[in-house]
Write a protein that holds these residues in place. Sequence first.
Motif, PDB file in Angstrom:
ATOM      1  N   CYS A 176       2.762  22.299  18.854  1.00 36.60           N
ATOM      2  CA  CYS A 176       2.904  23.765  18.890  1.00 36.60           C
ATOM      3  C   CYS A 176       2.894  24.355  17.485  1.00 36.60           C
ATOM      4  CB  CYS A 176       4.194  24.148  19.612  1.00 36.60           C
ATOM      5  SG  CYS A 176       4.459  25.936  19.645  1.00 36.60           S
ATOM      6  N   THR A 177       2.030  25.350  17.270  1.00 35.05           N
ATOM      7  CA  THR A 177       1.919  26.004  15.956  1.00 35.05           C
ATOM      8  C   THR A 177       2.651  27.344  15.937  1.00 35.05           C
ATOM      9  OG1 THR A 177      -0.105  27.103  16.634  1.00 35.05           O
ATOM     10  CG2 THR A 177      -0.359  24.953  15.548  1.00 35.05           C
TER      11      THR A 177
ATOM     12  N   CYS B  43       1.839  29.956  17.514  1.00 30.92           N
ATOM     13  CA  CYS B  43       0.869  31.065  17.430  1.00 30.92           C
ATOM     14  C   CYS B  43       1.248  32.205  18.378  1.00 30.92           C
ATOM     15  CB  CYS B  43      -0.543  30.570  17.739  1.00 30.92           C
ATOM     16  SG  CYS B  43      -0.806  30.156  19.482  1.00 30.92           S
ATOM     17  N   GLY B  44       1.985  31.888  19.436  1.00 31.68           N
ATOM     18  CA  GLY B  44       2.492  32.919  20.355  1.00 31.68           C
ATOM     19  C   GLY B  44       1.537  33.316  21.470  1.00 31.68           C
TER      20      GLY B  44
ATOM     21  N   CYS C 211       0.637  31.932  24.219  1.00 31.24           N
ATOM     22  CA  CYS C 211       1.053  31.632  25.599  1.00 31.24           C
ATOM     23  C   CYS C 211       2.112  32.612  26.115  1.00 31.24           C
ATOM     24  CB  CYS C 211       1.596  30.206  25.676  1.00 31.24           C
ATOM     25  SG  CYS C 211       2.983  29.920  24.557  1.00 31.24           S
TER      26      CYS C 211
ATOM     27  N   CYS D 299      -3.541  27.636  25.527  1.00 28.53           N
ATOM     28  CA  CYS D 299      -2.968  27.117  24.270  1.00 28.53           C
ATOM     29  C   CYS D 299      -4.038  26.441  23.393  1.00 28.53           C
ATOM     30  CB  CYS D 299      -1.859  26.117  24.592  1.00 28.53           C
ATOM     31  SG  CYS D 299      -1.223  25.293  23.118  1.00 28.53           S
TER      32      CYS D 299
HETATM   33  S1  SF4 Z   1      -0.069  28.817  22.683  1.00 33.97           S
HETATM   34 FE1  SF4 Z   1       2.160  28.623  22.799  1.00 33.97          FE
HETATM   35  S2  SF4 Z   1       2.543  26.416  22.918  1.00 33.97           S
HETATM   36 FE2  SF4 Z   1       0.428  26.682  22.264  1.00 33.97          FE
HETATM   37  S3  SF4 Z   1       0.537  26.578  20.062  1.00 33.97           S
HETATM   38 FE3  SF4 Z   1       0.632  28.732  20.572  1.00 33.97          FE
HETATM   39  S4  SF4 Z   1       2.833  29.175  20.756  1.00 33.97           S
HETATM   40 FE4  SF4 Z   1       2.630  26.954  20.765  1.00 33.97          FE
END
Ligand code: SF4
Length: 292
Positions: free
Chosen positions: A9-10, A12-13, A15, A49
């Motif tokens: 998990c990065t 990135c937000g 999801c 994701c």
């Molecule tokens: S989509 Fe959600 S789970 Fe996937 S990297 Fe971004 S924050 Fe993390």
Amino acid sequence: MITIDEQKCTLCGECIPICVRRILQKGETSVEIIDPAMCLYCGHCKAICPADAFQFSGGNDQFLPVPSKKEIPSPAVFFRFLRRRRSLRLYQDRLVEKTKLKMLLEAGRYAPTGSNRQACEYVVVSGRKALDEVCTLAIRNLQKQGKELQKVIDEYTRKKTPLPEEWASRQTLPPVWERIAGKWQEGVDQLLHHAPALIIIHMKKSIATTPEIDAAIASTQMVLLAETLGLGTCYIGFLIWAIEDSGELKKTLGIPPENKTLVAFTVGYPKVEFLRFVARNPAKDNWVGEFN
Ligand code: SF4
Ligand SMILES: Cc1cc2nc3c(=O)[nH]c(=O)nc-3n(C[C@H](O)[C@H](O)[C@H](O)COP(=O)(O)O)c2cc1C
Ligand code: SF4
């Protein structure tokens, strides 16, 4: 169960806003599931994701890359394809390959369902021996139901009182079922149209939130996929009534007594080819709001 690989998990937000249940939030090192019991297992979080950080136990391997937009048929092609489907009542005397029947079930399995309950269960009947048994039991039952219905109709006619709405819409059925029974005696199958295969959708209604709609959507996906496989189909409403009224038929088909039969359709290779689309009534519509 869903888990998140913290290493992947990065934060990135992406999801977070996609989650229908709003149960994902940013934590210190990764996204966290704040109320797992609320999860629908819809898979949207994993499907979006970029880091593929979500793990779905029992299904992880199905999250394959989606095809490119170029593979989507044009609106004109797709609409003409939808209009091309007809109810097929003339079948070749040829079994449908099991691989193709399995593909139809896959099309049903991936259909959307209310609250993602995925409660549809399927019965596949293939070959005339098994289908003849189904026909015999179903036609016998419809004849019985027809006689009961006719008694009610006769009683109302005798009293010169109008039939209640639920009976009025069915008053043409007893003679239809009698005719089907008569033809069956002559070796003519006017119930399942001598089709080589039959698919039934049933479910435990207590599991589903929208059982009838779920079964209708699943079957729609199935009959459309059938068209792409060179197969024709026909929905058989009379069979649903017979199954729901006959414990023997349910037993023969392996449908649990508590399950509700919602859809039945025949499948087979067409003996005929339609040359033209058919006409339909104009849509009764009402447009609310702004349009461009
Ligand atoms: S989509 Fe959600 S789970 Fe996937 S990297 Fe971004 S924050 Fe993390
Ligand atoms: C009959 C029916 C009713 C639905 N009702 C809702 C709803 O009220 N709100 C919503 O956000 N999603 C609703 N959905 C969407 C389902 O939750 C969704 O189909 C399911 O989670 C699977 O996800 P998918 O459609 O992306 O495959 C409904 C789906 C169906 C088939
Ligand atoms: S599977 Fe669906 S409901 Fe569950 S966390 Fe992911 S997006 Fe939310």
